[in-house]
Design a protein around this motif. Structure first.
Motif, PDB file in Angstrom:
ATOM      1  N   ALA A  74     -59.389  -5.398  -2.344  1.00 57.50           N
ATOM      2  CA  ALA A  74     -58.308  -6.144  -1.692  1.00 57.50           C
ATOM      3  C   ALA A  74     -57.849  -5.436  -0.423  1.00 57.50           C
ATOM      4  O   ALA A  74     -57.574  -6.072   0.600  1.00 57.50           O
ATOM      5  CB  ALA A  74     -57.142  -6.329  -2.659  1.00 57.50           C
ATOM      6  N   ARG A  75     -57.782  -4.102  -0.493  1.00 55.30           N
ATOM      7  CA  ARG A  75     -57.395  -3.316   0.682  1.00 55.30           C
ATOM      8  C   ARG A  75     -58.412  -3.495   1.813  1.00 55.30           C
ATOM      9  O   ARG A  75     -58.050  -3.637   2.982  1.00 55.30           O
ATOM     10  CB  ARG A  75     -57.282  -1.841   0.296  1.00 55.30           C
ATOM     11  CG  ARG A  75     -57.035  -0.895   1.452  1.00 55.30           C
ATOM     12  CD  ARG A  75     -55.647  -1.003   1.988  1.00 55.30           C
ATOM     13  NE  ARG A  75     -55.472  -0.182   3.183  1.00 55.30           N
ATOM     14  CZ  ARG A  75     -54.454  -0.275   4.002  1.00 55.30           C
ATOM     15  NH1 ARG A  75     -53.493  -1.134   3.756  1.00 55.30           N
ATOM     16  NH2 ARG A  75     -54.364   0.490   5.058  1.00 55.30           N
ATOM     17  N   GLY A  76     -59.702  -3.490   1.461  1.00 57.93           N
ATOM     18  CA  GLY A  76     -60.752  -3.693   2.465  1.00 57.93           C
ATOM     19  C   GLY A  76     -60.662  -5.058   3.124  1.00 57.93           C
ATOM     20  O   GLY A  76     -60.805  -5.188   4.341  1.00 57.93           O
ATOM     21  N   ILE A  77     -60.411  -6.094   2.321  1.00 61.98           N
ATOM     22  CA  ILE A  77     -60.282  -7.454   2.858  1.00 61.98           C
ATOM     23  C   ILE A  77     -59.057  -7.551   3.763  1.00 61.98           C
ATOM     24  O   ILE A  77     -59.106  -8.141   4.846  1.00 61.98           O
ATOM     25  CB  ILE A  77     -60.200  -8.481   1.698  1.00 61.98           C
ATOM     26  CG1 ILE A  77     -61.545  -8.533   0.954  1.00 61.98           C
ATOM     27  CG2 ILE A  77     -59.825  -9.864   2.221  1.00 61.98           C
ATOM     28  CD1 ILE A  77     -61.501  -9.288  -0.352  1.00 61.98           C
ATOM     29  N   TRP A  78     -57.943  -6.949   3.330  1.00 55.73           N
ATOM     30  CA  TRP A  78     -56.720  -6.976   4.137  1.00 55.73           C
ATOM     31  C   TRP A  78     -56.946  -6.283   5.478  1.00 55.73           C
ATOM     32  O   TRP A  78     -56.495  -6.768   6.522  1.00 55.73           O
ATOM     33  CB  TRP A  78     -55.590  -6.283   3.373  1.00 55.73           C
ATOM     34  CG  TRP A  78     -54.265  -6.406   4.054  1.00 55.73           C
ATOM     35  CD1 TRP A  78     -53.334  -7.388   3.871  1.00 55.73           C
ATOM     36  CD2 TRP A  78     -53.724  -5.513   5.046  1.00 55.73           C
ATOM     37  NE1 TRP A  78     -52.243  -7.163   4.683  1.00 55.73           N
ATOM     38  CE2 TRP A  78     -52.453  -6.025   5.418  1.00 55.73           C
ATOM     39  CE3 TRP A  78     -54.180  -4.341   5.638  1.00 55.73           C
ATOM     40  CZ2 TRP A  78     -51.643  -5.408   6.352  1.00 55.73           C
ATOM     41  CZ3 TRP A  78     -53.376  -3.727   6.592  1.00 55.73           C
ATOM     42  CH2 TRP A  78     -52.124  -4.249   6.930  1.00 55.73           C
ATOM     43  N   THR A  79     -57.674  -5.166   5.449  1.00 55.13           N
ATOM     44  CA  THR A  79     -57.944  -4.425   6.682  1.00 55.13           C
ATOM     45  C   THR A  79     -58.802  -5.249   7.637  1.00 55.13           C
ATOM     46  O   THR A  79     -58.588  -5.224   8.848  1.00 55.13           O
ATOM     47  CB  THR A  79     -58.649  -3.090   6.369  1.00 55.13           C
ATOM     48  OG1 THR A  79     -57.824  -2.341   5.477  1.00 55.13           O
ATOM     49  CG2 THR A  79     -58.880  -2.269   7.621  1.00 55.13           C
ATOM     50  N   LEU A  80     -59.773  -5.994   7.092  1.00 52.63           N
ATOM     51  CA  LEU A  80     -60.613  -6.843   7.938  1.00 52.63           C
ATOM     52  C   LEU A  80     -59.799  -7.952   8.593  1.00 52.63           C
ATOM     53  O   LEU A  80     -60.062  -8.337   9.730  1.00 52.63           O
ATOM     54  CB  LEU A  80     -61.744  -7.457   7.110  1.00 52.63           C
ATOM     55  CG  LEU A  80     -62.870  -6.505   6.694  1.00 52.63           C
ATOM     56  CD1 LEU A  80     -63.845  -7.215   5.766  1.00 52.63           C
ATOM     57  CD2 LEU A  80     -63.607  -5.975   7.923  1.00 52.63           C
ATOM     58  N   ARG A  81     -58.810  -8.455   7.884  1.00 55.23           N
ATOM     59  CA  ARG A  81     -57.979  -9.542   8.415  1.00 55.23           C
ATOM     60  C   ARG A  81     -56.916  -9.030   9.392  1.00 55.23           C
ATOM     61  O   ARG A  81     -56.357  -9.802  10.155  1.00 55.23           O
ATOM     62  CB  ARG A  81     -57.313 -10.291   7.259  1.00 55.23           C
ATOM     63  CG  ARG A  81     -58.283 -11.087   6.407  1.00 55.23           C
ATOM     64  CD  ARG A  81     -57.563 -11.731   5.251  1.00 55.23           C
ATOM     65  NE  ARG A  81     -56.572 -12.685   5.724  1.00 55.23           N
ATOM     66  CZ  ARG A  81     -56.688 -14.001   5.625  1.00 55.23           C
ATOM     67  NH1 ARG A  81     -57.769 -14.518   5.076  1.00 55.23           N
ATOM     68  NH2 ARG A  81     -55.743 -14.793   6.068  1.00 55.23           N
ATOM     69  N   LEU A 121     -55.559  -1.907  20.940  1.00 56.25           N
ATOM     70  CA  LEU A 121     -56.036  -0.874  20.020  1.00 56.25           C
ATOM     71  C   LEU A 121     -56.436  -1.451  18.666  1.00 56.25           C
ATOM     72  O   LEU A 121     -55.642  -2.121  18.006  1.00 56.25           O
ATOM     73  CB  LEU A 121     -54.950   0.183  19.823  1.00 56.25           C
ATOM     74  CG  LEU A 121     -55.324   1.374  18.942  1.00 56.25           C
ATOM     75  CD1 LEU A 121     -56.463   2.167  19.576  1.00 56.25           C
ATOM     76  CD2 LEU A 121     -54.119   2.273  18.730  1.00 56.25           C
ATOM     77  N   LEU A 122     -57.673  -1.187  18.268  1.00 55.94           N
ATOM     78  CA  LEU A 122     -58.186  -1.599  16.964  1.00 55.94           C
ATOM     79  C   LEU A 122     -58.044  -0.447  15.971  1.00 55.94           C
ATOM     80  O   LEU A 122     -58.202   0.717  16.340  1.00 55.94           O
ATOM     81  CB  LEU A 122     -59.656  -1.996  17.057  1.00 55.94           C
ATOM     82  CG  LEU A 122     -59.999  -3.220  17.904  1.00 55.94           C
ATOM     83  CD1 LEU A 122     -61.503  -3.318  18.091  1.00 55.94           C
ATOM     84  CD2 LEU A 122     -59.474  -4.481  17.246  1.00 55.94           C
ATOM     85  N   ARG A 123     -57.798  -0.786  14.720  1.00 50.10           N
ATOM     86  CA  ARG A 123     -57.718   0.240  13.684  1.00 50.10           C
ATOM     87  C   ARG A 123     -59.037   1.003  13.593  1.00 50.10           C
ATOM     88  O   ARG A 123     -59.058   2.228  13.483  1.00 50.10           O
ATOM     89  CB  ARG A 123     -57.415  -0.408  12.327  1.00 50.10           C
ATOM     90  CG  ARG A 123     -56.084  -1.104  12.250  1.00 50.10           C
ATOM     91  CD  ARG A 123     -56.021  -2.009  11.035  1.00 50.10           C
ATOM     92  NE  ARG A 123     -55.879  -1.252   9.817  1.00 50.10           N
ATOM     93  CZ  ARG A 123     -54.725  -1.037   9.198  1.00 50.10           C
ATOM     94  NH1 ARG A 123     -53.612  -1.536   9.693  1.00 50.10           N
ATOM     95  NH2 ARG A 123     -54.678  -0.337   8.091  1.00 50.10           N
ATOM     96  N   SER A 124     -60.152   0.251  13.637  1.00 53.95           N
ATOM     97  CA  SER A 124     -61.475   0.890  13.509  1.00 53.95           C
ATOM     98  C   SER A 124     -61.742   1.835  14.676  1.00 53.95           C
ATOM     99  O   SER A 124     -62.353   2.893  14.496  1.00 53.95           O
ATOM    100  CB  SER A 124     -62.571  -0.171  13.424  1.00 53.95           C
ATOM    101  OG  SER A 124     -62.523  -1.021  14.555  1.00 53.95           O
TER     102      SER A 124
END
Length: 201
Positions: A74-81, A121-124
């Motif tokens: 869920a954390r990974g999906i949230w980060t992608l969104r 700025l992107l998180r990645s």
């Protein structure tokens, strides 16, 4: 530290940010993978300690592991969104990695995107910049312990020092400007008021 940037950053935010900028974060579901073997050993140990059947304890551990896996997914999906860095997340990263590392990572991103006025700025990107800066520093420490093949140039020998080259001096001035701009960005991220402003020079 820049005043107001790392004050009152929740511990949970720091832990999440520390994990996101770590090298292990590039491995999919790394927490679940690393937790599997310890949980298996705990299952056997608890079953022997309390005299219960391993299957009964194993089911409880399996439920915990599945909950961990689902949370991680869920954390990974949230980060992608939510691709763009928010002030809250940037403050957490700053608190997790420290003032110097965060400023140098931001300054490097500003150098890379100096000709992109619409860059946000992107998180990645921030995660990657922190990891690269950390790796660069570790390599510099290892290099300092190595054996130099050449001696440092003697200024009296007539060799031109690196600092006297105008291009190098200009590059150093540009790096100072970028670090100052990065400090301002981190200071501006102190209030949690939504997505981070655009980074442009």
């Amino acid at each position: 530290m820049i005043p107001g940037v790392t004050e009152r950053v929740p511990v949970a935010d720091r832990l999440i940010a520390r994990w996101e900028v770590s090298q292990l974060n590039v491995v999919p579901y790394a927490i679940s993978v690393m937790a599997f073997l310890p949980m298996l050993i705990m299952t056997i140990g608890i079953a022997k300690a309390i005299g219960a059947r391993p299957a009964v304890v194993g089911r409880s551990m399996l439920v915990l592991w599945v909950a961990l896996f689902v949370t991680e997914m869920a954390r990974g999906i949230w980060t992608l969104r939510h691709r763009y860095a928010s002030p809250r997340w940037l403050r957490a990263v700053h608190a997790a990695v420290g003032d110097d590392l965060a400023i140098h990572a931001l300054a490097e991103l500003m150098r890379q995107h100096r000709y992109e006025p619409d860059y946000v700025l992107l998180r990645s990107d921030m995660t990657s910049a922190v990891q690269q800066e950390r790796a660069k520093r570790k390599d510099a420490v290892r290099r300092s312990k190595g054996i130099r093949m050449m001696e440092e140039p003697d200024p009296a020998s007539g060799l031109e020092a690196e600092g006297s080259d105008p291009r190098i001096a200009e590059e150093q001035r540009a790096q100072v400007r970028e670090r100052r701009a990065a400090e301002k960005i981190l200071a501006a991220a102190a209030p949690v008021t939504g997505d981070m402003s655009r980074i442009s020079r």
